[in-house]
Design an enzyme around this catalytic site. Structure first.
Site, PDB file in Angstrom:
ATOM      1  N   PRO A  32       0.884  -1.124  -0.051  1.00  0.00           N
ATOM      2  CG  PRO A  32      -0.917  -1.600   1.614  1.00  0.00           C
ATOM      3  CD  PRO A  32       0.489  -2.112   1.172  1.00  0.00           C
ATOM      4  N   GLY A  57       2.160   3.550  -5.092  1.00  0.00           N
ATOM      5  CA  GLY A  57       1.815   4.265  -6.334  1.00  0.00           C
ATOM      6  C   GLY A  57       1.189   3.580  -7.488  1.00  0.00           C
ATOM      7  CD  GLU A  67      15.802   5.301  24.507  1.00  0.00           C
ATOM      8  OE1 GLU A  67      16.345   4.985  23.602  1.00  0.00           O
ATOM      9  OE2 GLU A  67      14.745   5.150  25.014  1.00  0.00           O
ATOM     10  CG  ASP A 100      13.789  -1.494  23.210  1.00  0.00           C
ATOM     11  OD1 ASP A 100      13.348  -0.916  22.290  1.00  0.00           O
ATOM     12  OD2 ASP A 100      14.273  -0.731  24.370  1.00  0.00           O
TER      13      ASP A 100
END
Length: 643
Positions: A224, A227, A444, A520
């Protein structure tokens, strides 16, 4: 000019001016008269059924004998109830009526009855009562006629049963679509495959002279947003022919046979304006396989059979080309894909790096860009994105520039828009405690340091601990330096270590496990399972694959295709990969514990840091042993010289 005239008169199926309106008017008039007469008869029948008709002499006899209980004098009749009827139960009572003699004085009769002690009701009669009644009937007739006229016009214009048998296909001429191959980027292979169709529509004699036949249909297959519809419109724009566009779901109706009728009408319209292109979007809605696995119904089968016969029925020399689009080719009926029908499959794949760059150039043609914009970096960051994603990204960047009061889009707008698509907008009202901020920061930085210290990891471009609307309290963004189409087993293991690096940092520093690592761990588990079941990267199972992928152009979910004992072994192997990745990530962070603390404190202070800032700390930490080694070598050299 001739083509436009055909397009206006042919596909609509309308009769010449004057014929259809006249027919629909007489039809509406006849139906209205019949309905008025029918309603009048029903009304009179129901109204008269409530009374018993008698003669005027019977009324006089009841009056003279004193049997009248109630009398209602109307302008044309006398309705009365005798004392005998009044004595009956209410459900059994039935009034009588008789006509008022012509020239009779209702007022005098009412006064006489009143003096006799009879309860009298008298309607006020006026000279214009007949006029009002006539006006009422005329207005009712006019309203009913107007309604029936609108209904008959709609039925005659749209076909049987309100147009359910009429095709809803829209006809687009080249001047209306305004789409050519210049507006389609990143699909060079698909455009090259469709170029032959355009050439045939322009010069059909070149193919017929040699005896060649162009395929009647081509199937555009892709994810999807890649184009497919845009490509079909571009083909019509390049060939400058009418473009019939209809969705597969438009053929599906509640009544059996309506879908097949709509297919016939569509091809009849196309034959009148040939050469032309018929485009059926989401053809899997009507072309689903006719087996018991996916289920079927008689309406869908009749519609599919009609579509197959219509494709076989027209000659390629007429210049009718059928294009269809789907993202589920595996469920299409085999008869639809056989040679002579949709036998040419054109893959509309996700664009590569150059394709994404060209697509960004197309979508930014009308956008005012500042000098610092580097579309290649945006193309590198958006690996796996389709054309619709890139169009949305550019539009979001333009909206952000307007919100900030600028008249040009800069590089920051594009990068922030890309991050918005991934993680959502920033949640400025979310307040984290100091402990939560430290946990998020170390989490992080754990991801980022494992990636920065590994050889096969993608470079880190940004680290932030600002909460976003996607639910993430922070994220680490990695941007590939170059586009890769293959990954080695070691690269995938490095990605596993990077994914579990956040949980490893939490456990190493705080000795806790938080819910922040849920996404994660899900991604890591999915990757490890793919390594075992699809990529043949398992030590115990070897090269055997135990899962198959369905709907590869959609979600691409895999389902197990093995024995239960093998599935249990797969689970054990996945657990082994994850545990090993966790141990390795924890060891990397433990060996660089001071660097972990230093970068985490810096991230807590700034909340967002770039990949360059991270690598400055990493390079400084890695160069420290290298600076001590030359000093030791100089001391050893001095001792040798003295000796």
């Amino acid at each position: 000019m001739d083509m436009n005239q055909k397009n206006q008169g042919g596909p609509s199926g309308n009769k010449p001016d004057g014929q259809k309106p006249k027919t629909s008017m007489w039809t509406a008039l006849i139906i209205t008269i019949v309905l008025v007469l029918l309603f009048s008869w029903i009304f009179n029948t129901v109204a008269n059924s409530q009374y018993k008709e008698t003669s005027y002499s019977d009324f006089l006899a009841a009056k003279n004998s004193g049997q009248l209980a109630e009398v209602e004098i109307r302008y044309d009749r006398i309705v009365y109830m005798t004392k005998e009827e009044m004595a009956k139960p209410a459900a059994a009572q039935k009034a009588s009526f008789t006509g008022l003699p012509r020239g009779g004085d209702g007022m005098a009769l009412a006064e006489e009855l009143y003096n006799m002690g009879v309860k009298v009701n008298q309607e006020i009669t006026e000279d214009n009562s007949m006029i009002m009644m006539l006006l009422y009937y005329v207005l009712s007739f006019a309203v009913l006629f107007f309604f029936m006229r609108m209904l008959t016009r709609r039925m005659s214009g749209e076909g049987m049963m309100g147009g359910m048998g009429k095709s809803k296909a829209k006809v687009y001429m080249e001047k209306q679509t305004g789409v050519t191959f210049k507006d389609v980027a990143g699909q060079d292979e698909a455009k090259e495959s469709l170029q032959e169709i355009i050439d045939f529509l322009h010069n059909p004699q070149k193919y017929t002279e040699i005896g060649a036949k162009l395929p009647k249909g081509a199937l555009l297959v892709g994810s999807p947003g890649t184009g497919k519809t845009l490509l079909a419109k571009a083909v019509a724009g390049e060939a400058n022919v009418p473009f019939f566009s209809i969705s597969g779901s438009d053929f599906v109706e509640m009544f059996v046979g309506m879908g097949a009728s709509r297919v016939r009408d569509l091809f009849q319209q196309a034959a009148k304006v040939a050469p032309c292109i018929i485009f059926i979007d989401e053809i899997d809605a009507v072309g689903r396989s006719r087996d018991n696995r996916y289920g079927s119904n008689s309406e869908q089968e009749q519609t599919l059979n009609q579509l197959l016969s219509e494709i076989d029925g027209f000659e390629p020399s007429k210049g009718i080309v059928c294009l269809a689009a789907t993202n589920r080719p595996e469920i299409l009926d085999k008869a639809l894909l056989r040679p002579g029908r949709f036998d040419r499959r054109i893959i509309v794949d996700r664009p590569n790096l150059q394709g994404r760059l060209d697509t960004l150039k197309v979508h930014t043609r009308k956008i005012k860009l500042s000098e610092d914009v580097d579309l290649r970096k945006i193309a590198q960051a958006t690996a796996g994105a389709v054309g619709a994603d890139l169009a949305n990204l550019v539009n979001e960047a333009a909206l952000r520039a307007v919100r900030l009061g600028r008249k040009m889009v800069n590089q920051e707008d594009l990068l922030v828009s890309f991050e918005t698509v991934i993680a959502g907008t920033e949640k400025k009202n979310t307040v984290l405690t100091d402990m939560e901020k430290r946990l998020v920061a170390y989490h992080e930085v754990g991801h980022a340091l494992v990636a920065a210290l590994e050889k096969h990891a993608q470079p880190v471009s940004k680290i932030t601990i600002v909460p976003h609307t996607s639910g993430a309290l922070g994220y680490t963004m990695q941007m590939p330096e170059e586009e890769k189409f293959l990954n080695t087993a070691e690269e995938l293991r490095t990605e596993l270590r990077t994914l579990v690096g956040g949980r490893a940092a939490e456990q190493l520093v705080f000795g806790v496990q938080t819910t922040g690592a849920s996404n994660d761990l899900q991604r890591a588990t999915s990757l490890a399972r793919n390594m075992v079941t699809q990529y043949g990267m398992s030590e115990s199972l070897g090269l055997m694959t135990t899962a198959s992928t369905d709907n590869s152009y959609l979600d691409g979910q895999a389902y197990m295709d093995c024995a239960q004992t093998t599935a249990a072994e797969v689970d054990h192997e996945v657990m082994t990969l994850l545990n090993q990745a966790y141990v390795d990530a924890k060891k990397i962070l433990a060996d660089h514990r001071s660097l972990l603390d230093e970068v985490s404190l810096y991230l807590l202070a700034k909340e967002t840091i770039t990949g360059d800032e991270l690598m400055a700390y990493v390079n400084a930490d890695l160069k420290t042993p290298e600076l001590e080694q030359p000093q030791e070598a100089e001391e050893a050299q001095e001792q040798t010289t003295e000796e």
